[in-house]
Scaffold this motif. Structure first.
Motif, mmCIF file in Angstrom:
data_model
loop_
_atom_site.group_PDB
_atom_site.id
_atom_site.type_symbol
_atom_site.label_atom_id
_atom_site.label_comp_id
_atom_site.label_asym_id
_atom_site.label_seq_id
_atom_site.Cartn_x
_atom_site.Cartn_y
_atom_site.Cartn_z
ATOM 1 N N SER A 97 0.839 -1.191 0.000
ATOM 2 C CA SER A 97 0.000 0.000 0.000
ATOM 3 C C SER A 97 0.873 1.239 0.000
ATOM 4 C CB SER A 97 -0.943 0.019 1.217
ATOM 5 O OG SER A 97 -1.898 1.055 1.065
ATOM 6 N N ASP A 98 0.740 2.021 -1.062
ATOM 7 C CA ASP A 98 1.510 3.241 -1.254
ATOM 8 C C ASP A 98 0.546 4.274 -1.852
ATOM 9 O OD1 ASP A 98 4.182 4.138 -0.777
ATOM 10 O OD2 ASP A 98 4.517 4.300 -2.929
ATOM 11 N N PRO A 99 0.847 5.560 -1.818
ATOM 12 C CA PRO A 99 -0.107 6.543 -2.336
ATOM 13 C C PRO A 99 -0.578 6.288 -3.762
ATOM 14 C CG PRO A 99 1.555 7.654 -1.038
ATOM 15 C CD PRO A 99 1.986 6.215 -1.118
ATOM 16 N N HIS A 102 -1.800 0.121 -4.753
ATOM 17 C CA HIS A 102 -2.313 -0.723 -3.682
ATOM 18 C C HIS A 102 -2.525 -2.122 -4.241
ATOM 19 C CE1 HIS A 102 -4.339 -1.174 0.287
ATOM 20 N NE2 HIS A 102 -4.996 -2.142 -0.347
ATOM 21 N N THR A 277 -9.424 -0.692 0.093
ATOM 22 C CA THR A 277 -8.231 -0.031 0.623
ATOM 23 C C THR A 277 -8.436 0.308 2.102
ATOM 24 O OG1 THR A 277 -9.066 2.133 -0.094
ATOM 25 C CG2 THR A 277 -7.634 0.949 -1.623
ATOM 26 N N SER A 282 -3.305 1.071 5.240
ATOM 27 C CA SER A 282 -3.511 1.612 3.896
ATOM 28 C C SER A 282 -2.951 3.026 3.739
ATOM 29 C CB SER A 282 -5.004 1.620 3.554
ATOM 30 O OG SER A 282 -5.221 2.190 2.278
ATOM 31 N N ASN A 283 -2.252 3.246 2.627
ATOM 32 C CA ASN A 283 -1.735 4.566 2.270
ATOM 33 C C ASN A 283 -2.252 5.034 0.917
ATOM 34 O OD1 ASN A 283 0.077 5.184 4.478
ATOM 35 N ND2 ASN A 283 1.405 3.558 3.717
ATOM 36 N N LYS A 286 -3.264 8.809 -0.414
ATOM 37 C CA LYS A 286 -2.799 9.864 0.470
ATOM 38 C C LYS A 286 -1.933 10.849 -0.310
ATOM 39 C CE LYS A 286 -3.004 7.274 4.809
ATOM 40 N NZ LYS A 286 -2.253 6.812 5.997
ATOM 41 N N ARG A 287 -1.937 12.095 0.108
ATOM 42 C CA ARG A 287 -1.252 13.139 -0.639
ATOM 43 C C ARG A 287 0.256 13.047 -0.539
ATOM 44 N NH1 ARG A 287 -4.801 18.666 0.370
ATOM 45 N NH2 ARG A 287 -6.755 17.891 -0.569
ATOM 46 N N LYS A 288 0.745 12.592 0.590
ATOM 47 C CA LYS A 288 2.191 12.544 0.772
ATOM 48 C C LYS A 288 2.750 11.399 -0.044
ATOM 49 C CE LYS A 288 5.848 12.363 4.261
ATOM 50 N NZ LYS A 288 6.166 12.188 5.688
ATOM 51 N N GLU A 289 3.301 11.719 -1.189
ATOM 52 C CA GLU A 289 3.781 10.719 -2.126
ATOM 53 C C GLU A 289 5.303 10.653 -2.194
ATOM 54 O OE1 GLU A 289 -0.048 11.201 -5.110
ATOM 55 O OE2 GLU A 289 1.966 11.665 -5.800
#
Length: 314
Positions: A97-99, A102, A277, A282-283, A286-289
């Motif tokens: 799970s990444d921005p 997933h 998700t 879960s990420n 999310k905005r922080k990429e």
């Protein structure tokens, strides 16, 4: 630093895959003339299915590379450490799970006398952008290598790929490309700039059932996936059963001295369905990429095949 593929064992940071055949494998890259076309017997650890490193001209087990998910699920993390994650049969778990990415996996299995389920990965659901990609193994009673037992879908639409090694399919609306690595049951899936996955559908053989006590009957050979992941660019916040092992600050908590080092924490990786998700880690979206330094996480690794570890430079 040049482009680095994460979770992919390389020597001189270059690996050329071969085609795969039962019991034998060969290098099919003509750039390696002395190795090209030479048949190799598969190693004892993977006597039925293996690959050849064309540069070294040696066969190796794909399930021993970082990023591998095979067997009862046996993982090789991005840090090169081997561990098992059994999950639960008929449930879904977050692998990565990444921005921007997933990946969930659906586990099948059966009860065992050891107090836990025997489990295998039957399918994966991948979310990237606004797209949903499905790759799974069909339910099979009697296994035949010549029969296609892989099901592939993009956004709910079935993808029909010709049963011929080397054939490719390209999505008209995404950058997703699928290539056959064998006539049946073996493909490579790639989204440029995001991920590449080698996926094989394999059965539980009678010998495996006997040795491990799976008690598999002729009604269902528990066809499942063997997977090799590599990620071109992921963030430092990546999580999931496999994804967490790529974080710079990750330290494995599995007991490596145990005969079967098992990773726990099934509850925090559990998802409500294959494309959900909602796992606790879960990420996705999310905005922080990016990492704290403003650059995506990239890793360069070097190792020799057959070991349990890998040396990585971050």
């Amino acid at each position: 630093m040049g482009r680095a593929w994460i979770g992919f064992v390389m020597l001189c940071f270059c690996f050329i895959p071969s085609s795969v055949r039962a019991g034998k494998a060969a290098c099919h890259n003509p750039m390696f003339g002395s190795c090209y076309g030479v048949q190799h017997n598969c190693p004892a650890a993977c006597p039925i299915l293996c690959e050849v490193d064309c540069r070294l001209c040696k066969p190796f087990c794909a399930c021993d590379k970082p990023g591998a998910v095979c067997q009862d699920p046996r993982f090789i993390g991005g840090d090169g450490i081997m561990f098992y994650f059994h999950g639960r049969k008929d449930k879904d778990f977050c692998l990565v799970s990444d921005p921007k990415l997933h990946i969930n996996a659906h586990f099948i299995g059966k009860k065992s006398k050891k107090g836990r389920d025997f489990t295998w990965v039957q399918s994966i659901g991948i979310l990237f952008g606004h797209h949903q990609f499905y790759l799974g193994a069909r339910t099979v009673s009697k296994w035949q290598d010549s029969t296609e037992n892989m099901l592939i879908q993009l956004n709910g639409e079935h993808i029909m790929l010709p049963n011929e090694e080397g054939k490719t399919w390209k999505s008209p609306e995404t950058v997703l490309v699928i290539q056959r690595l064998a006539d049946t049951n073996n493909v490579k899936v790639k989204v440029e700039g995001l991920f590449e996955i080698a996926a094989r559908v394999v059965p539980i053989t009678p010998e495996e059932s006997r040795v491990h006590g799976y008690d598999v009957t002729e009604e269902d050979c528990f066809a499942h996936l063997e997977l090799n992941f590599k990620f071109e660019s992921i963030s430092k916040m990546v999580d999931g059963v496999l994804g967490q092992t790529y974080r710079p600050d990750y330290r494995s908590l599995v007991k490596m001295t145990a005969p079967m080092p098992v990773m726990g924490g099934a509850d925090k990786f559990a998802s409500s369905h294959l494309f959900a998700t909602d796992c606790a880690v879960s990420n996705f979206g999310k905005r922080k990429e990016e990492g704290e330094d403003g650059t995506p996480l990239r890793v360069e690794c070097g190792s020799r095949y057959g070991g349990k570890g890998i040396l990585c430079k971050r």
